[in-house]
Design an enzyme around this catalytic site. Structure first.
Site, short mmCIF file in Angstrom:
data_model
loop_
_atom_site.label_atom_id
_atom_site.label_comp_id
_atom_site.label_asym_id
_atom_site.label_seq_id
_atom_site.Cartn_x
_atom_site.Cartn_y
_atom_site.Cartn_z
N GLU A 183 31.30 -5.82 80.31
CA GLU A 183 31.41 -6.94 79.32
C GLU A 183 32.03 -6.60 78.09
O GLU A 183 31.98 -7.37 77.00
CB GLU A 183 29.79 -7.00 78.69
CG GLU A 183 29.22 -6.21 78.15
CD GLU A 183 28.75 -5.11 78.74
OE1 GLU A 183 28.66 -4.99 80.03
OE2 GLU A 183 27.52 -4.35 78.43
N ASN A 184 33.32 -5.93 78.04
CA ASN A 184 34.13 -5.63 77.07
C ASN A 184 34.21 -6.93 76.26
O ASN A 184 34.59 -7.84 76.74
CB ASN A 184 35.29 -5.09 77.37
CG ASN A 184 35.45 -3.87 78.35
OD1 ASN A 184 34.52 -2.86 78.27
ND2 ASN A 184 35.81 -4.08 79.45
N GLU B 206 31.96 2.25 79.16
CA GLU B 206 30.58 2.20 79.00
C GLU B 206 30.31 3.42 80.09
O GLU B 206 30.78 3.24 81.16
CB GLU B 206 29.82 1.11 79.33
CG GLU B 206 28.34 1.25 79.25
CD GLU B 206 27.63 -0.11 79.31
OE1 GLU B 206 28.38 -1.07 79.65
OE2 GLU B 206 26.45 0.08 79.50
N GLU C 210 20.45 -4.73 79.08
CA GLU C 210 20.60 -4.98 80.65
C GLU C 210 19.33 -5.96 81.26
O GLU C 210 19.59 -7.04 81.93
CB GLU C 210 20.76 -3.92 81.44
CG GLU C 210 22.18 -3.12 81.02
CD GLU C 210 23.48 -3.83 81.22
OE1 GLU C 210 23.22 -5.04 81.81
OE2 GLU C 210 24.42 -3.64 80.80
N HIS D 49 26.48 -13.15 83.96
CA HIS D 49 25.76 -11.71 83.23
C HIS D 49 26.76 -11.35 82.01
O HIS D 49 26.27 -10.95 81.04
CB HIS D 49 25.51 -10.83 84.35
CG HIS D 49 25.03 -9.70 83.96
ND1 HIS D 49 23.67 -9.38 84.00
CD2 HIS D 49 25.65 -8.38 83.64
CE1 HIS D 49 23.38 -8.06 83.37
NE2 HIS D 49 24.52 -7.66 83.24
N GLU D 50 28.02 -11.06 82.40
CA GLU D 50 28.91 -10.54 81.49
C GLU D 50 29.20 -11.41 80.43
O GLU D 50 29.35 -11.01 79.22
CB GLU D 50 30.12 -10.17 82.26
CG GLU D 50 30.38 -9.23 83.53
CD GLU D 50 29.44 -8.04 83.46
OE1 GLU D 50 29.38 -7.48 82.19
OE2 GLU D 50 28.55 -7.62 84.45
N HIS E 174 26.30 -11.26 77.93
CA HIS E 174 26.33 -9.94 77.01
C HIS E 174 26.95 -10.20 75.62
O HIS E 174 26.74 -9.46 74.70
CB HIS E 174 26.99 -8.88 77.79
CG HIS E 174 26.32 -8.05 78.75
ND1 HIS E 174 25.17 -7.51 78.36
CD2 HIS E 174 26.29 -7.39 79.94
CE1 HIS E 174 24.60 -6.76 79.20
NE2 HIS E 174 25.43 -6.85 80.43
N ALA F 23 30.94 -5.16 87.13
CA ALA F 23 31.50 -5.58 86.14
C ALA F 23 31.38 -5.02 84.62
O ALA F 23 30.45 -4.45 84.46
CB ALA F 23 31.64 -7.37 86.02
#
Ligand code: TRP
Ligand code: ZN
Length: 873
Positions: free
Chosen positions: A273-274, A130, A329, A306-307, A310, A271
């Site tokens: 979020e893949n 990203e 986001e 958060h990740e 996602h 970080a």
């Protein structure tokens, strides 16, 4: 990535969005890892997009790729059909409607200091895609509205890289000749290329498992460097609580057999979020009581959540284009804030979220880079991962929920996901789902997404004793921002209540919706004039003015809403500090305002009831926050006033601060629950006041706490007091800290920061020396942020030194960094671009330094954008 001196890089506009001419259904990737020369083979199954304008040629993004071979439907492509595009992309002439394209490229992870694409960190391989990093791995339509299914095979030397990870579920592994091995991963969910990830290296896993609400078992693993496995407990616990919370709150369940996290110490942000393979800055994973502060523990909980969140808001439903970034986001920050609030004290969490919004987003919204939550244009998308897109975006979602109600908001989320699962959509689609699920017309509310600038909310009131009628007049206006001279009113939800003279809550509490430039709201049947409590819980991201010092003091003492109580105390202090700044400038002697002293005294009286709240409320507004309320900042005067107040409050209440510092000592093992962290926060706030007090034993207390403190929160708070002082203990403590922690990157970062934010007059000199320290490394973003970032953004008095040396230091750093890591370089420009806030002399030097950066040949487009917009404002 770099631009020629003469041609400014192009601006990308939201209105120019066109659907992709070709879609990718599936991707077969093969990576043969070598540090200097990695081979990437990609087979893309592609077809024309029926929804797009026909195009004769296929264009693929690419950057820093060496093309080795290419084939279309199995036949090698003759050179005549291939052309390289300006940025490094590829054009293939005359492709059929559906086809398979195979390319083979070579890339150099070792040479990648940008930390975008595939790179090495400590001998291990990591990717960061990203926003536009996938094009640095292979040729691809690298845009989020192209969603494909990926199968990834990684091969590497077994000894150097025993661990081979990618997105999705594991699907086989085996041996190869020459000590190499391979592993294959299949991700069943279609995803945009920015969510692709590979991690390979000598890592060890902390493992656990989670059973989802429908009974599926998910294997959880956090991969770290050998020796750090025992520092993953808090991250793992946060992950499991996040997974449960998303099921309980939104019915959202995890959708793969494994969830992996890998931690890396060289990372551009927090970080990523893949899908199924989150990659984290070690800062947001590793924690032991003796190395991580309470703030670090909170950061880990929030970022892990958060990740993880996602996975649905960002991955399953993704963004059509990067202008929609806040779709994922803003919504995901809203979700992580809500999660963290549910874990402990919601009120204290809200104060710190608001403090952060005001510290980072309000100045951004008033500065040269001001942009709407949904921007209209950009030069470099990496410059738009901003406080506006993230924090203000979260506030907009929060207001939406307040307007339609919690139940309708949940229905709206269900509808949004059901409608758009596996799609790349827009902010408009999100608002539409909320509108359809609630039946509330949100058309005016959408202005919040398109209009930049922080609205100013003003209040006037009138009371008619004869009729018992109280009238609140609320008005709003938003100052112009670059490219948006005219502003419209936005709907502002004002949660409020009325307080009687005895401090009791009166009837009439609720939410007022201010939709016009000015509106009256009336309340009948009142015996006497009430005090209005406005913006409870900070119900809208606006600047409120119009209350008197007396009303603020009253609210700070009596309001039932903790946010208004805290904020009124802060606004009271700001008003007094601004008055004192004028006195300081007129060279009048400063005196401790008695009203402020009695507010502090009242807070100390109630401190035992809620230590965490007291700690927040006892801290004086930051220098930046005070300067932000002035037409022209005066960093020296603000610093002098704040230091004077810390010293005189410390002196006045020395005995009570000392008692708190003695009583609140941690008993028993270290705990990170809200009560324990609140007690430590209050105790260390007390220590910081004693540290400034005249005739106090602050240095002795700090030295003792530094030596005996059982956790990093206490040790660092003590070191902070010492680092600000001229005492001989300062040098001894800094040297001891360095000697003890020189092997731990994250702790060493704190050692750099504490010196960078010291209020001592020689700080700039110290920072310049630290830049040459053997432990400083321009290639490590955490280290750069710990020293350069902390100084420029966290030490206004020393950064804005009148000589301009602070500005020159920052400009030199930006220039040096731009040759190493353009994303980090561009992010450092911010403080220089705020020259309009400073007086004419400082402003002139700041502009001079911006021009010096701009004159550098080969400047990256990201730094170019920040600097040129900074100069234009
Ligand atoms: N999407 C990430 C998040 O907020 C942030 C991110 C964007 C990022 N670009 C990045 C992280 C580059 C690291 C490097 O969760
Ligand atoms: Zn995010």
């Amino acid at each position: 990535m770099t631009t020629a001196e003469t041609t400014p890089p192009p601006t990308i506009r939201r209105e120019d969005y066109r659907p992709p001419a070709f879609l990718v259904d599936s991707v077969e990737l093969h990576l043969a890892l070598h540090p200097g020369a990695t081979r990437v083979t990609a087979s893309l199954t592609m077809r024309r997009n029926p929804a797009a304008a026909p195009a004769a040629d296929l264009e693929l993004d690419g950057e820093a790729l060496t093309l080795i071979s290419s084939a279309l439907d199995g036949a090698p492509l003759e050179p005549g059909r291939l052309a390289r595009l300006p940025g490094g992309g590829l054009r293939i002439a005359g492709v059929p409607d559906a086809f398979t394209l195979r390319t083979e490229v070579e890339i150099s992870p070792e040479a990648n200091s940008e930390l975008s694409g595939l790179y090495l960190s400590g001998g291990n391989y990591f990717t960061q895609c990203e926003a536009e990093g996938f094009r640095r791995i292979t040729f691809f339509p690298d845009r989020p509205d192209v969603m494909a299914r990926y199968t990834t095979t990684i091969e590497a030397e077994r000894a150097a890289c025993p661990v081979l990870l990618s997105n999705g579920n594991p699907d086989g592994a085996g041996e190869l000749p020459d000590g190499r091995h391979w592993a294959r991963w299949v991700d069943p969910h279609p995803k945009p290329s920015y969510l692709f990830a590979v991690v390979a290296g000598d890592l060890v896993a902390a493992r656990d498992s989670f059973t989802t609400q429908s009974g599926r078992d998910v294997a959880l693993a956090i991969y770290v460097r050998r020796g750090d496995e025992d520092a993953c407990g808090h991250a793992m616990d946060s992950l499991k609580r996040s997974m449960k919370w998303d099921e309980d709150t939104y019915g959202l369940e995890y959708d793969l057999d494994v969830f992996n996290i890998a931690a890396v110490s060289d990372f551009n942000m927090g970080a990523m979020e893949n899908k199924g393979l989150n990659v984290f800055n070690t800062k947001y994973i590793l924690a032991r009581p003796e190395t991580a502060t309470d703030t670090d523990y909170e950061g880990i909980e929030t970022v892990v959540a958060h990740e993880y969140f996602h996975n649905w808001t960002g991955n399953r439903v993704t963004c059509r284009d990067w202008f929609q970034l806040s779709l994922k986001e803003g919504l995901t920050v809203f979700r992580d804030q809500h999660f963290s609030a549910d874990q402990g004290s919601a009120a204290v969490k809200r104060l710190s979220d608001v403090r952060r919004l005001r510290a980072a987003q309000f100045p951004e919204d008033a500065g040269p880079m001001a942009h709407p939550v949904r921007p209209d244009s950009y030069v470099e998308i990496n410059n738009f991962y901003t406080a506006t897109v993230y924090q203000k975006g979260a506030e907009v979602v929060r207001m939406m929920r307040a307007l339609i109600g919690e139940a309708a908001f949940r229905r709206g989320m269900d509808l949004y996901i059901q409608r758009h699962d596996n799609q790349a959509v827009t902010i408009e689609d999100f608002a539409q789902a909320m509108q359809d699920a609630s039946g509330v017309d949100l058309s005016r509310f959408r202005r919040w997404y398109g209009q930049a600038g922080t609205p100013e909310l003003r209040v006037r009131d009138a009371f008619d004793p004869a009729s018992g009628r109280y009238t609140l007049t609320l008005s709003q206006s938003t100052p112009p921002t670059p490219g948006q001279p005219e502003k419209l009113p936005v709907p502002i939800p004002v949660r409020m209540g009325l307080i009687g003279a005895d401090g009791a809550e009166l009837p009439g509490a609720g939410v007022l919706l201010l939709e016009e430039a000015e509106q009256d709201f009336t309340f009948d049947g009142l015996a006497s004039r009430p005090v209005p409590s406005l913006l409870r819980g900070f119900s809208a991201p606006v600047r409120l003015s119009g209350l008197s010092l007396e009303q603020l003091g009253f609210l700070a003492a009596h309001d039932s809403d903790p946010f208004v109580r805290w904020d009124s105390g802060q606004q009271y202090a700001v008003a007094e500090m601004l008055r004192m700044v004028q006195e300081f400038r007129a060279q009048k002697p400063l005196a401790l305002p008695e009203g402020l002293a009695s507010n502090i005294s009242a807070l100390l009286d109630g401190a035992a009831d809620d230590p965490a709240f007291a700690a927040e409320a006892l801290v004086l507004p930051s220098e930046d926050f005070v300067a932000d309320q002035m037409d022209t900042a005066d960093p020296e005067a603000v610093h002098a006033v704040r230091q004077f107040l810390r010293a005189s409050l410390g002196t006045r209440f020395m005995a009570r601060f000392a008692a708190l510092h003695d009583e609140l000592r941690d008993a028993g093992p270290y705990r990170t629950d809200g009560i324990s962290t609140g007690r430590r926060a209050l105790r260390n706030t007390a220590l910081s006041y004693i540290g400034r007090a005249e005739g106090g034993d602050g240095i002795a207390r700090a030295a003792r706490q530094f030596e005996t403190g059982g956790n990093m929160t206490d040790v660092l708070s003590a070191l902070r007091v010492l680092a600000d002082s001229d005492a001989p203990e300062r040098e001894t403590a800094l040297a001891a800290f360095h000697a003890r922690w020189r092997g731990d990157d994250l702790v060493l970062d704190k050692w750099f920061t504490i010196q960078a934010i010291s209020s001592r007059e020689d700080t700039l000199r110290v920072v310049e020396d630290l830049l040459q320290h053997r432990d400083f490394d321009l290639r490590n973003p955490n280290r750069v942020r710990a020293l350069v970032g902390a100084f420029a953004a966290g030490n206004p008095a020393r950064f804005h030194t009148a000589s301009g040396e602070g500005y020159r230091f920052l400009a030199d750093s930006v220039i040096a960094l731009d040759a190493v890591n353009t994303q980090v370089a561009a992010r450092m420009v911010g403080p220089l671009a705020q020259w309009k806030r400073q007086d004419a002399a400082r402003g002139a030097i700041m502009r001079e330094e911006l021009r010096r950066i701009l004159a550098r040949p080969g400047l990256s487009k990201g730094t170019y954008e920040k600097v040129s917009k900074g100069l234009a404002a």
